[in-house]
Write an enzyme that holds these catalytic residues in place. Structure first.
Site, PDB file in Angstrom:
ATOM      1  N   GLU A 188    -152.276 -32.856  39.061  1.00  0.00           N
ATOM      2  CA  GLU A 188    -152.946 -34.281  38.851  1.00  0.00           C
ATOM      3  C   GLU A 188    -153.986 -34.416  38.103  1.00  0.00           C
ATOM      4  O   GLU A 188    -153.840 -35.134  37.205  1.00  0.00           O
ATOM      5  CB  GLU A 188    -153.222 -34.909  40.505  1.00  0.00           C
ATOM      6  CG  GLU A 188    -154.135 -36.393  40.333  1.00  0.00           C
ATOM      7  CD  GLU A 188    -152.993 -37.370  39.759  1.00  0.00           C
ATOM      8  OE1 GLU A 188    -151.789 -37.342  39.538  1.00  0.00           O
ATOM      9  OE2 GLU A 188    -153.696 -38.298  39.491  1.00  0.00           O
TER      10      GLU A 188
ATOM     11  N   LYS B 187    -147.841 -49.341  33.872  1.00  0.00           N
ATOM     12  CA  LYS B 187    -148.373 -49.142  35.321  1.00  0.00           C
ATOM     13  C   LYS B 187    -147.126 -49.151  36.308  1.00  0.00           C
ATOM     14  O   LYS B 187    -147.346 -48.255  37.147  1.00  0.00           O
ATOM     15  CB  LYS B 187    -149.473 -50.219  35.798  1.00  0.00           C
ATOM     16  CG  LYS B 187    -149.941 -50.244  36.996  1.00  0.00           C
ATOM     17  CD  LYS B 187    -151.085 -49.304  37.102  1.00  0.00           C
ATOM     18  CE  LYS B 187    -151.463 -49.154  38.745  1.00  0.00           C
ATOM     19  NZ  LYS B 187    -152.385 -47.678  38.491  1.00  0.00           N
TER      20      LYS B 187
ATOM     21  N   CYS C 153    -142.937 -54.899  31.661  1.00  0.00           N
ATOM     22  CA  CYS C 153    -143.124 -56.421  31.096  1.00  0.00           C
ATOM     23  C   CYS C 153    -143.855 -57.376  32.488  1.00  0.00           C
ATOM     24  O   CYS C 153    -143.819 -56.781  33.599  1.00  0.00           O
ATOM     25  CB  CYS C 153    -141.828 -56.816  31.124  1.00  0.00           C
ATOM     26  SG  CYS C 153    -140.882 -55.931  29.863  1.00  0.00           S
TER      27      CYS C 153
ATOM     28  N   HIS D  77    -146.508 -14.483  33.614  1.00  0.00           N
ATOM     29  CA  HIS D  77    -145.103 -14.578  33.314  1.00  0.00           C
ATOM     30  C   HIS D  77    -145.057 -15.306  32.034  1.00  0.00           C
ATOM     31  O   HIS D  77    -143.813 -15.946  31.864  1.00  0.00           O
ATOM     32  CB  HIS D  77    -144.374 -15.114  34.666  1.00  0.00           C
ATOM     33  CG  HIS D  77    -144.599 -14.204  35.860  1.00  0.00           C
ATOM     34  ND1 HIS D  77    -144.196 -12.823  35.916  1.00  0.00           N
ATOM     35  CD2 HIS D  77    -145.021 -14.236  37.116  1.00  0.00           C
ATOM     36  CE1 HIS D  77    -144.400 -12.167  37.045  1.00  0.00           C
ATOM     37  NE2 HIS D  77    -144.980 -13.309  37.710  1.00  0.00           N
TER      38      HIS D  77
ATOM     39  N   TRP E 271    -142.743 -54.956  27.229  1.00  0.00           N
ATOM     40  CA  TRP E 271    -142.690 -53.360  27.381  1.00  0.00           C
ATOM     41  C   TRP E 271    -141.394 -52.910  26.715  1.00  0.00           C
ATOM     42  O   TRP E 271    -140.451 -52.980  27.580  1.00  0.00           O
ATOM     43  CB  TRP E 271    -143.186 -52.542  28.481  1.00  0.00           C
ATOM     44  CG  TRP E 271    -143.337 -51.247  28.468  1.00  0.00           C
ATOM     45  CD1 TRP E 271    -144.548 -50.646  27.954  1.00  0.00           C
ATOM     46  CD2 TRP E 271    -142.671 -50.174  28.969  1.00  0.00           C
ATOM     47  NE1 TRP E 271    -144.404 -49.283  27.894  1.00  0.00           N
ATOM     48  CE2 TRP E 271    -143.388 -48.891  28.864  1.00  0.00           C
ATOM     49  CE3 TRP E 271    -141.607 -50.130  29.733  1.00  0.00           C
ATOM     50  CZ2 TRP E 271    -142.813 -47.532  29.173  1.00  0.00           C
ATOM     51  CZ3 TRP E 271    -141.167 -49.014  30.130  1.00  0.00           C
ATOM     52  CH2 TRP E 271    -141.856 -47.736  29.743  1.00  0.00           C
TER      53      TRP E 271
ATOM     54  N   ARG F 224    -149.982 -53.702  33.494  1.00  0.00           N
ATOM     55  CA  ARG F 224    -148.555 -53.251  33.559  1.00  0.00           C
ATOM     56  C   ARG F 224    -148.198 -52.439  32.161  1.00  0.00           C
ATOM     57  O   ARG F 224    -147.052 -51.912  32.185  1.00  0.00           O
ATOM     58  CB  ARG F 224    -147.645 -54.316  33.843  1.00  0.00           C
ATOM     59  CG  ARG F 224    -147.876 -54.894  35.211  1.00  0.00           C
ATOM     60  CD  ARG F 224    -147.242 -56.400  35.377  1.00  0.00           C
ATOM     61  NE  ARG F 224    -145.711 -56.037  35.615  1.00  0.00           N
ATOM     62  CZ  ARG F 224    -145.206 -56.281  36.561  1.00  0.00           C
ATOM     63  NH1 ARG F 224    -145.866 -56.332  37.699  1.00  0.00           N
ATOM     64  NH2 ARG F 224    -144.065 -55.952  36.514  1.00  0.00           N
TER      65      ARG F 224
ATOM     66  N   LYS G  56    -154.016 -36.645  34.530  1.00  0.00           N
ATOM     67  CA  LYS G  56    -155.001 -37.578  34.202  1.00  0.00           C
ATOM     68  C   LYS G  56    -155.518 -37.382  32.917  1.00  0.00           C
ATOM     69  O   LYS G  56    -155.697 -38.114  31.965  1.00  0.00           O
ATOM     70  CB  LYS G  56    -156.246 -37.404  35.312  1.00  0.00           C
ATOM     71  CG  LYS G  56    -156.006 -38.087  36.670  1.00  0.00           C
ATOM     72  CD  LYS G  56    -155.945 -39.582  36.650  1.00  0.00           C
ATOM     73  CE  LYS G  56    -154.618 -40.089  36.400  1.00  0.00           C
ATOM     74  NZ  LYS G  56    -153.574 -40.069  37.487  1.00  0.00           N
TER      75      LYS G  56
ATOM     76  N   ASN H  75    -137.574 -59.759  33.008  1.00  0.00           N
ATOM     77  CA  ASN H  75    -137.906 -58.381  33.160  1.00  0.00           C
ATOM     78  C   ASN H  75    -136.785 -57.656  33.917  1.00  0.00           C
ATOM     79  O   ASN H  75    -136.101 -58.179  34.448  1.00  0.00           O
ATOM     80  CB  ASN H  75    -139.138 -57.906  34.363  1.00  0.00           C
ATOM     81  CG  ASN H  75    -140.363 -58.594  33.782  1.00  0.00           C
ATOM     82  OD1 ASN H  75    -140.475 -59.084  32.597  1.00  0.00           O
ATOM     83  ND2 ASN H  75    -141.419 -58.728  34.764  1.00  0.00           N
ATOM     84  N   GLY H  76    -136.653 -56.476  33.561  1.00  0.00           N
ATOM     85  CA  GLY H  76    -135.365 -55.687  33.979  1.00  0.00           C
ATOM     86  C   GLY H  76    -134.694 -55.387  32.856  1.00  0.00           C
ATOM     87  O   GLY H  76    -134.631 -55.362  31.765  1.00  0.00           O
TER      88      GLY H  76
ATOM     89  N   GLU I 241    -152.641 -38.048  30.122  1.00  0.00           N
ATOM     90  CA  GLU I 241    -152.358 -39.651  29.909  1.00  0.00           C
ATOM     91  C   GLU I 241    -153.359 -40.447  29.189  1.00  0.00           C
ATOM     92  O   GLU I 241    -153.132 -41.528  28.552  1.00  0.00           O
ATOM     93  CB  GLU I 241    -151.713 -40.178  31.341  1.00  0.00           C
ATOM     94  CG  GLU I 241    -152.446 -40.476  32.196  1.00  0.00           C
ATOM     95  CD  GLU I 241    -152.114 -40.932  33.508  1.00  0.00           C
ATOM     96  OE1 GLU I 241    -150.948 -41.565  33.573  1.00  0.00           O
ATOM     97  OE2 GLU I 241    -152.594 -40.607  34.711  1.00  0.00           O
TER      98      GLU I 241
HETATM   99  C1  G6P Z   1    -146.201 -44.828  36.271  1.00  0.00           C
HETATM  100  C2  G6P Z   1    -147.748 -45.038  36.271  1.00  0.00           C
HETATM  101  C3  G6P Z   1    -148.395 -44.037  37.266  1.00  0.00           C
HETATM  102  C4  G6P Z   1    -147.728 -43.996  38.521  1.00  0.00           C
HETATM  103  C5  G6P Z   1    -146.360 -43.946  38.630  1.00  0.00           C
HETATM  104  C6  G6P Z   1    -145.580 -44.118  39.740  1.00  0.00           C
HETATM  105  O1  G6P Z   1    -146.034 -43.691  35.397  1.00  0.00           O
HETATM  106  O2  G6P Z   1    -148.388 -44.986  35.225  1.00  0.00           O
HETATM  107  O3  G6P Z   1    -149.545 -44.034  37.644  1.00  0.00           O
HETATM  108  O4  G6P Z   1    -148.086 -42.779  39.294  1.00  0.00           O
HETATM  109  O5  G6P Z   1    -145.707 -44.936  37.618  1.00  0.00           O
HETATM  110  O6  G6P Z   1    -145.781 -45.429  40.127  1.00  0.00           O
HETATM  111  P1  G6P Z   1    -145.571 -45.875  41.766  1.00  0.00           P
HETATM  112  O7  G6P Z   1    -145.974 -47.354  41.497  1.00  0.00           O
HETATM  113  O8  G6P Z   1    -144.354 -45.741  42.137  1.00  0.00           O
HETATM  114  O9  G6P Z   1    -146.767 -45.082  42.449  1.00  0.00           O
END
Ligand code: G6P
Length: 606
Positions: free
Chosen positions: A479, A601, A2, A502, A73, A27, A483, A99-100, A486
């Site tokens: 990673e 985010k 949020c 395996h 969110w 976000r 990418k 938020n929270g 997502e």
């Molecule tokens: C979310 C974001 C990712 C990020 C992760 C950890 O899932 O979409 O891109 O890597 O949070 O976030 P941080 O701010 O702790 O790196």
């Protein structure tokens, strides 16, 4: 996650708070709403994108100089108009954005319903305006304090009310909130980029802070009412740095920012050919006495942590354990005062990472945050903060923040090794030189974008991608797979290449694409065998290999060559084509690249 915005001043408030919301879009959100004060409280909310909210509010509100707004969110209650914020009380005179998570909201709601309050949403947030209404006896601030004292959980909250139309109130506990300071006007936001077009002077609230904001100033107290002082942070980021700058998507812009990001992360940290970071406050005797290091993070930051685990353990000669914050916080790890716990986080606000930090501190560990956002909770609560200097990252999928985390990991590894006495200045020099070459090498690699575009086109009929690697390449594979999945929604998973036989080899057919990361010199032959295993089962193979690799093209369908560097630094180079590949597959598929579905985010709730 949020986003909250708010404005009080002389200007028309609604366009400002909606513009601010736009700057928090990264976000992630599923609904949005605005409340403005003028002869009462006017509220408008919608599901979906901000575009819809903008159309709704256009000309629909009476002129107003005080407003709050929110992008939601969903956590408690599905995405819907009734569940969107702002939420109001029964009288319609008090509105709140939050938020929270209010953990005891069910018990509070039951009690409030017994007192006659009627709830319109399924959210935890709605208890807040009703609590304030319940306690209001002419003093709104006192009622707000009393309401917050009943609440358990996390909140950043903004409150507006026609009981006190010349003020806004905000409070913070475990969820970020800042106040932008203008001339006779103030801007509330969950994150700094949302105030940057209006001001560079920012108050970052800390846990327990409550602020009453009027046109002539901000009064800051703790929940008990005692005054507190917070220093004004002067933000030097250019507001334009948070804009797309000519690129179609933030993601591609941020991929192209990466050479500069590496330079910025290194800047000032290499003195006379050696890494020096005295501001971290790490003392030689303490570093020599360390018995183990934990690296704890989520998502992409965790993948940077995986690289730390490999490079630090080898160089420091002590166990380095890498863990997901959501696992670490519940598994009672062995920690004492000789343990260093390193938390990696772009936002510095990820709930699981912060919980892990607090747990580590409770057990007496020394804590260090590798963090991008200045003034974030991780930066403030860890014993030391190593800032990654990536600037604001807007695309939900992380790219330049990852590269900056890797750079910080290398710098910290070299620095710790020197303090521990496991790295001589002679051994350090060539590594530092290789590190300083990375920005130009990444820039050269970006020139190969056309190659990636063609490969992405060729992959559009593929829906199963396996990313294979060994050692550092396995960390990169994780990673790369993240990418792709997502942002393009294609099934992709990473495997340690030696594990294929395996189980996963059973899935390999001509319908599968295998992306093989083959940059580790000492594992080249081992990986070559694994590539041949999948090729023999008709998988289409794309290899990411060194420019100097003599024969990768003989057993792969496509090969993208990346510049040569030290094995341990290769992740910085190997990830770049994988970021571009994800981008182009997603773009070809028409996906909403910067804001993938269901993702946020900054994940500030568990
Ligand atoms: C979310 C974001 C990712 C990020 C992760 C950890 O899932 O979409 O891109 O890597 O949070 O976030 P941080 O701010 O702790 O790196």
């Amino acid at each position: 996650m949020c986003g909250i915005t708010g404005y009080i001043g002389e200007r028309s408030a609604v366009p400002i708070v909606v513009d601010q919301l736009r700057r928090l879009e990264y976000r992630g959100y599923d609904s949005a709403g605005v409340a403005a004060l003028s002869n009462g409280v006017n509220v408008m909310k919608t599901e979906g994108k901000l575009k819809i909210l903008e159309q709704l509010v256009d000309g629909a509100f009476p002129e107003s100089q005080v407003a709050i707004a929110h992008t939601r969110w969903a956590t408690h209650g599905r995405p819907s108009v009734p569940n969107a914020h702002p939420h109001g009380d029964d009288s319609g005179k008090i509105v709140v954005c939050h938020n929270g998570i209010i953990e005891n909201y069910l018990e509070l709601r039951d009690w409030l319903q017994e007192q006659g309050h009627v709830f319109k949403s399924e959210t935890d947030t709605e208890v807040l305006p009703h609590l304030v209404e319940e306690y209001f006896e002419g003093d709104l601030e006192a009622a707000f304090r009393q309401a917050l004292s009943k609440v358990r959980g996390s909140y950043a909250v903004a409150l507006a009310s026609s009981h006190a139309p010349d003020q806004l109130m905000v409070a913070r506990q475990d969820s970020p909130l800042v106040i932008g300071l203008g001339e006779g006007e103030y801007f509330i936001a969950s994150d700094i980029p949302a105030v940057l077009p209006y001001t560079r002077d920012v108050l970052v609230l800390e846990d327990g802070d409550l602020a009453v904001i009027r046109r002539d100033g901000v009064t800051l107290t703790n929940l008990d009412g005692s005054p507190v002082e917070r220093q004004t942070l002067h933000v030097t980021w250019d507001a334009a740095a948070a804009e797309k700058g000519g690129y179609a998507h933030f993601m591609r812009k941020e991929i192209y920012d990466q050479p500069a990001t590496i330079r910025d992360t290194i800047r000032g940290r290499i003195i006379d050919g050696h890494v020096d970071m005295p501001d971290l406050g790490l003392h030689e005797d303490k570093v020599r006495a360390l018995n183990r290091i934990y690296v704890v993070a989520c998502g992409t930051a965790y993948h940077a942590g995986l690289v730390a685990g490999q490079t630090w353990e080898r160089r420091l000669r002590i166990p380095v354990v890498v863990d997901l914050a959501s696992e670490f916080r519940y598994r009672d790890p062995v920690i004492d005062e000789r343990t260093l716990v390193v938390l990696v986080s772009q936002s510095g606000e990820t709930a699981d990472t912060l919980a892990a930090l607090r747990d580590a501190k409770r057990h007496g560990a020394r804590t260090l945050g590798i963090v991008n956002v200045v003034g974030s909770t991780l930066a403030r609560e860890a014993d030391s903060a190593l800032y990654t200097q990536a600037g604001p990252e807007i695309c939900v999928a992380s790219t330049k923040a990852y590269i900056s985390q890797l750079t910080a990991v290398y710098l910290l590894g070299l620095y710790l090794a020197r303090l521990r006495g496991t790295l001589t200045p002679e051994a350090e020099a060539p590594i530092v030189e290789a590190l300083q070459r990375l920005p130009d090498q990444v820039a050269a690699l970006l020139q190969k974008e056309d190659e990636v575009v063609k490969i992405a086109d060729a992959f559009m009929d593929c829906h199963d991608f396996f990313f294979l690697g060994r050692g550092m390449d396995y960390a990169v594979a994780q990673e790369g797979a993240l990418k792709l999945k997502e942002i393009s929604y294609r099934h992709s998973e990473a495997l340690a290449a030696g594990e294929m036989k395996h189980g996963t080899l059973a899935l390999v057919t001509g319908d599968v694409c295998a992306i093989c990361i083959a940059t580790q010199e000492h594992l080249r032959e081992k990986l070559a065998s694994n590539i041949k295993e999948v090729k023999a089962r008709d998988a289409r193979v794309l290899a990411i290999a060194r420019e100097s690799d003599p024969d990768i093209h003989k057993y792969s369908d496509w090969a993208i060559r990346v510049p040569d560097s030290l094995d341990e630094l290769m992740p910085v180079l190997a990830i770049v084509p994988l970021q571009l590949l994800a981008y182009y597959v997603a773009r070809n598929a028409g996906c909403e690249i910067d804001q993938p579905r269901n993702l946020a985010k900054s994940v500030t709730v568990e």
